[in-house]
Design an enzyme around this catalytic site. Structure first.
Site, PDB file in Angstrom:
ATOM      1  N   HIS A 254      -0.377   9.148  -1.237  1.00  0.00           N
ATOM      2  CA  HIS A 254       0.812   9.224   0.051  1.00  0.00           C
ATOM      3  C   HIS A 254       1.834   8.209  -0.187  1.00  0.00           C
ATOM      4  O   HIS A 254       2.370   7.888  -1.160  1.00  0.00           O
ATOM      5  CB  HIS A 254       0.106   8.939   0.870  1.00  0.00           C
ATOM      6  CG  HIS A 254      -0.129   6.748   1.046  1.00  0.00           C
ATOM      7  ND1 HIS A 254      -1.280   7.123   0.203  1.00  0.00           N
ATOM      8  CD2 HIS A 254      -0.022   6.081   1.583  1.00  0.00           C
ATOM      9  CE1 HIS A 254      -1.461   5.139   0.606  1.00  0.00           C
ATOM     10  NE2 HIS A 254      -0.072   5.217   0.983  1.00  0.00           N
TER      11      HIS A 254
ATOM     12  N   GLU B 126      -5.253   3.264   6.186  1.00  0.00           N
ATOM     13  CA  GLU B 126      -4.521   3.007   6.861  1.00  0.00           C
ATOM     14  C   GLU B 126      -4.302   4.177   7.621  1.00  0.00           C
ATOM     15  O   GLU B 126      -4.781   5.655   7.457  1.00  0.00           O
ATOM     16  CB  GLU B 126      -2.716   2.537   6.981  1.00  0.00           C
ATOM     17  CG  GLU B 126      -2.112   3.580   5.436  1.00  0.00           C
ATOM     18  CD  GLU B 126      -1.381   2.805   4.594  1.00  0.00           C
ATOM     19  OE1 GLU B 126      -0.899   1.725   4.619  1.00  0.00           O
ATOM     20  OE2 GLU B 126       0.161   3.958   4.358  1.00  0.00           O
TER      21      GLU B 126
ATOM     22  N   HIS C  13      -4.385   3.462  -1.826  1.00  0.00           N
ATOM     23  CA  HIS C  13      -4.612   2.281  -2.120  1.00  0.00           C
ATOM     24  C   HIS C  13      -5.932   1.922  -2.016  1.00  0.00           C
ATOM     25  O   HIS C  13      -7.053   3.382  -2.122  1.00  0.00           O
ATOM     26  CB  HIS C  13      -4.619   1.650  -0.306  1.00  0.00           C
ATOM     27  CG  HIS C  13      -3.436   1.823   0.087  1.00  0.00           C
ATOM     28  ND1 HIS C  13      -2.379   0.905  -0.243  1.00  0.00           N
ATOM     29  CD2 HIS C  13      -2.664   2.668   1.507  1.00  0.00           C
ATOM     30  CE1 HIS C  13      -1.325   1.118   0.436  1.00  0.00           C
ATOM     31  NE2 HIS C  13      -1.391   2.132   1.359  1.00  0.00           N
TER      32      HIS C  13
ATOM     33  N   ARG D 140       1.212   1.807  -7.297  1.00  0.00           N
ATOM     34  CA  ARG D 140       2.259   2.229  -7.277  1.00  0.00           C
ATOM     35  C   ARG D 140       1.600   2.857  -8.203  1.00  0.00           C
ATOM     36  O   ARG D 140       1.801   2.829  -9.454  1.00  0.00           O
ATOM     37  CB  ARG D 140       3.951   1.066  -7.783  1.00  0.00           C
ATOM     38  CG  ARG D 140       5.148   1.788  -7.580  1.00  0.00           C
ATOM     39  CD  ARG D 140       6.129   1.481  -7.292  1.00  0.00           C
ATOM     40  NE  ARG D 140       5.897   0.085  -5.848  1.00  0.00           N
ATOM     41  CZ  ARG D 140       6.296  -1.072  -6.327  1.00  0.00           C
ATOM     42  NH1 ARG D 140       6.232  -1.568  -7.930  1.00  0.00           N
ATOM     43  NH2 ARG D 140       6.241  -1.682  -5.318  1.00  0.00           N
TER      44      ARG D 140
END
Length: 310
Positions: free
Chosen positions: A172, A115, A97, A192
């Site tokens: 991740h 996150e 991200h 991605r």
């Protein structure tokens, strides 16, 4: 108003999703490939509805826009947090991200995505992807170019109750057999990096290699956790993380315990058990917001919950 805000989740079907949101949480899910429950969300891609009280029928984004006093008059354009439950029946793509600065410049002003994951349950031999083994951007590009994914990707064993903070720029992925609660910035931006060559509708899913390389931090550095635990007469409160975007706690109730809501607002997700909050029945799978100036509240029963605030 001194009124709790209970929310109706939004569900997302994914090629890697399963049925545990139905089996474990008794949600009515759209299919046997349901991967995500957006439990507390004001994002345009999944805006939760208030299901009780004076504001019943409002979306969370509408309530944020029109009644900011409920949220302590926080001066942010959009509701800042998003809470999900994720059921990974299969491996998710390996992803990364961006931070706020990169997302603002490259994703039409979106927030970045910091996150964190609390492992609600997982298979006995479950694993997770956190980090990579490249020492520099040049080495990262070289390993990607050679499809050296086994050497590049860092895989860790996990168990129920583990917790991970995922900073922007961290490679991740959740892997199969894992059920997690995710607390994150209010963003839906994901790059991605690798998808195991899977096909969706006969075609590989889109990769975002250039943007991924832009934002991946090299070398990877683990985020150190400080899991301080506070003991109460009938509860424990375990600090999971504090970062610029949120603080997250796990709270266990075994009896009757009072707490004080002294934040702009607090998000609560019941992850185990049942009981009451101020006489209102609550059970596993419930999600609600305790508004600003609510004051003292009482939790009763045998409960485990995740609480977060900004």
């Amino acid at each position: 108003m001194k009124e709790l805000l209970f929310l109706k989740p939004v569900f997302k079907e994914m090629i890697w999703g399963g049925t545990r949101l139905k089996v474990d949480f008794h949600y009515e899910i759209p299919s046997n490939n349901t991967g995500e429950c957006w439990a507390i969300s004001a994002h345009q891609n999944g805006d939760c509805e208030i299901i009780n009280g004076f504001y019943k029928g409002y979306t969370l984004s509408k309530l944020w826009s029109e009644h900011r006093d409920i949220f302590g008059n926080v001066n942010q354009e959009v509701f800042p947090l998003l809470v999900k439950i994720i059921d990974a029946k299969d491996d998710l793509s390996i992803q990364v991200h961006p931070d706020d600065t990169y997302a603002k410049e490259n994703e039409d002003g979106s927030l970045g995505k910091t996150e964190c994951w609390y492992i609600l349950d997982c298979d006995e031999d479950a694993e997770i992807v956190i980090g990579h083994n490249a020492n520099s951007k040049d080495e990262l590009r070289e390993m990607i170019g050679k499809n050296a994914w086994t050497d590049l990707i860092r895989i860790l064993p996990i168990k129920k109750g583990d917790f991970f903070q995922i900073e922007p720029g961290t490679v991740h992925a959740i892997k199969k057999g894992t059920l997690i609660l995710e607390t994150q910035q209010n963003s839906d931006i994901t790059y991605r990096l690798y998808d195991y060559g899977r096909l969706q509708n006969g075609k590989p899913r889109e990769l975002h290699l250039s943007k991924s390389v832009d934002v991946i931090r090299c070398p990877h550095v683990d985020k150190q956790a400080n899991h301080e635990k506070l003991e109460y007469p009938n509860a424990t409160k375990e600090h999971l993380v504090t970062c610029p975007y949120y603080t997250v706690y796990k709270i266990e109730i075994y009896g009757k315990q009072e707490f004080t809501q002294d934040k702009p607002f607090t998000l609560i997700s019941i992850i185990e058990g049942s009981g009451e909050i101020d006489g209102i029945p609550i059970h596993k799978g419930d999600h609600f917001i305790i508004p600003s100036d609510y004051g003292t509240y009482q939790l009763t029963g045998n409960l485990q919950l995740i609480a977060s605030y900004i």
